[in-house]
Design a protein around this motif. Structure first.
Motif, mmCIF file in Angstrom:
data_model
loop_
_atom_site.group_PDB
_atom_site.id
_atom_site.type_symbol
_atom_site.label_atom_id
_atom_site.label_comp_id
_atom_site.label_asym_id
_atom_site.label_seq_id
_atom_site.Cartn_x
_atom_site.Cartn_y
_atom_site.Cartn_z
ATOM 1 N N LYS A 28 -5.686 21.182 12.744
ATOM 2 C CA LYS A 28 -6.746 20.976 13.699
ATOM 3 C C LYS A 28 -7.365 22.263 13.730
ATOM 4 C CE LYS A 28 -3.944 18.292 16.256
ATOM 5 N NZ LYS A 28 -3.217 18.053 18.236
ATOM 6 N N PHE A 29 -8.421 22.398 14.438
ATOM 7 C CA PHE A 29 -9.144 23.607 14.756
ATOM 8 C C PHE A 29 -8.080 25.069 15.158
ATOM 9 C CE2 PHE A 29 -13.003 21.081 16.229
ATOM 10 C CZ PHE A 29 -13.127 20.732 14.579
ATOM 11 N N GLN A 33 -8.452 27.984 12.825
ATOM 12 C CA GLN A 33 -9.352 29.414 14.150
ATOM 13 C C GLN A 33 -8.432 30.337 13.955
ATOM 14 O OE1 GLN A 33 -9.510 27.813 17.996
ATOM 15 N NE2 GLN A 33 -11.717 27.802 17.597
ATOM 16 N N THR A 78 -9.899 26.453 22.301
ATOM 17 C CA THR A 78 -10.150 24.684 22.056
ATOM 18 C C THR A 78 -9.672 23.896 22.078
ATOM 19 O OG1 THR A 78 -11.157 26.300 20.201
ATOM 20 C CG2 THR A 78 -10.846 24.478 19.581
ATOM 21 N N ILE A 102 -15.574 26.884 22.531
ATOM 22 C CA ILE A 102 -15.856 25.769 21.435
ATOM 23 C C ILE A 102 -16.104 25.066 21.872
ATOM 24 C CG2 ILE A 102 -15.123 25.800 19.610
ATOM 25 C CD1 ILE A 102 -15.561 28.137 19.538
ATOM 26 N N THR A 137 -19.757 27.422 17.395
ATOM 27 C CA THR A 137 -19.189 27.638 17.078
ATOM 28 C C THR A 137 -18.670 28.993 17.424
ATOM 29 O OG1 THR A 137 -20.646 27.881 15.598
ATOM 30 C CG2 THR A 137 -18.863 25.725 14.704
ATOM 31 N N THR A 149 -15.236 30.709 14.767
ATOM 32 C CA THR A 149 -15.077 29.984 14.338
ATOM 33 C C THR A 149 -14.259 28.634 13.548
ATOM 34 O OG1 THR A 149 -16.832 28.026 12.615
ATOM 35 C CG2 THR A 149 -15.569 30.057 12.128
ATOM 36 N N PHE A 150 -14.633 27.287 13.635
ATOM 37 C CA PHE A 150 -13.057 26.488 13.061
ATOM 38 C C PHE A 150 -13.053 25.872 11.873
ATOM 39 C CE2 PHE A 150 -16.481 24.217 16.022
ATOM 40 C CZ PHE A 150 -16.326 23.213 15.298
#
Length: 333
Positions: A28-29, A33, A78, A102, A137, A149-150
């Protein structure tokens, strides 16, 4: 390093970062991160925000930014779009300087998304909290070893003289990898602005104009909210630093695509073209030319005049280059 008192300084040089939507799931993002900051060697305080976790990647989690004991310079958001406005309101209450959203699903997604974007702006009205994005991002600063950013980053990013101000995630994503592995000129700053609901390219351009690390500025924009102010700042900044700009939405089809990408309303292309000529911005035709021009300015001093020489391993190459020089108003030495 830019002067600490500049209003955008802590966006690029934060002392502390909260990741709202931090996750224990490596796919997952919100997990990527956190991992990016650790792998890059970010030295500030990292606060993962997740009400269902006690710790992520060895860092203590907090249920809300309001529970974080210290100050927060940047919050990375996010989470699903409908949950964003109340979280942004909490960030404003906490006194967070910058909220990098994001998440997508705002103005670019239609009327309901536009309502959510307006609610997000309403949440920071009358406060000092600024919003970056949404639908982006976000930020990359190799000098500070900081990014929002992810896209997975495996370690410190090569520093260089080129800064990007863009309405796309590519330059903190797949194009970043291409630049670092194939182009070799390095990065000073990346500012991904997404829908530009608050912070826009004019403010970032002015900041980069006095950033000592930035010698070349490359921009990708889909729409301009304040054309006169952009021209004023570009004229000032362009006296010392080349500004290369790629603007999409040159056709009716491109205009429709920009609206669904970042929610940008695109103006007449011939007006923007004339503005570029008046304020000294160099217009690129595509991403390849944008990167090529940025690389050229990064590795060579700006020419003193229009005269140049051509060298090629083929006579045909010299002929084609001579044609192009004439078409572009240059003179063969």
């Amino acid at each position: 390093m830019p002067r600490a008192e500049h209003p955008l300084h802590r966006l690029f040089y934060p002392r502390s970062v909260a990741i709202i939507g931090a996750s224990r799931n490596p796919r997952k993002f919100g997990h990527i991160q956190v991992a990016n900051l650790l792998r890059m060697g970010y030295e500030g305080r990292i606060y993962p925000i997740n009400p269902r976790a006690d710790e992520i990647s060895g860092l203590r989690c907090y249920p809300s930014v309001l529970e974080v004991p210290g100050e927060i310079d940047v919050a990375i958001v996010t989470i699903p779009a409908p949950k964003v406005p109340p979280v942004v309101e909490e960030c404003a209450e906490k006194g967070v300087r910058f909220v990098v959203v994001i998440s997508s699903g705002f103005r670019e997604a239609g009327p309901e998304g536009e309502r959510l974007q307006e609610a997000m702006l309403k949440a920071v009205e009358g406060t000092e909290t600024r919003i970056v994005g949404p639908n982006t991002t976000g930020i990359l600063n190799p000098e500070a070893r900081f990014t929002t950013t992810f896209m997975p980053i495996e370690g410190p990013v090569r520093e260089g003289p080129v800064s990007f101000v863009v309405q796309t995630g590519l330059f903190a994503g797949i194009l970043l990898i291409h630049i670092l592995t194939a182009e070799h000129f390095g990065i000073a700053k990346v500012a991904g602005l997404g829908n530009k609901c608050d912070l826009d390219e004019v403010e970032v351009l002015e900041y980069l104009g006095q950033d000592e690390r930035t010698r070349v500025i490359a921009m990708y924009i889909e729409g301009v909210k304040n054309g006169r102010e952009l021209m004023r700042v570009a004229k000032e900044v362009g006296l010392d630093k080349p500004i290369v700009v790629l603007k999409s939405g040159r056709t009716e089809a491109g205009t429709r695509a920009a609206l669904s990408h970042t929610g940008s309303v695109v103006g007449r292309d011939e007006v923007f073209d004339a503005a570029c000529r008046q304020c000294g911005m160099i217009r690129a035709r595509d991403f390849e030319e944008l990167i090529d021009l940025a690389k050229a300015f990064a590795m060579q001093p700006p020419p003193r005049g229009p005269r140049l020489g051509v060298a090629s391993y083929s006579g045909a190459g010299c002929v084609l280059a001579s044609d192009e020089c004439t078409l572009q108003g240059l003179e063969l030495a």
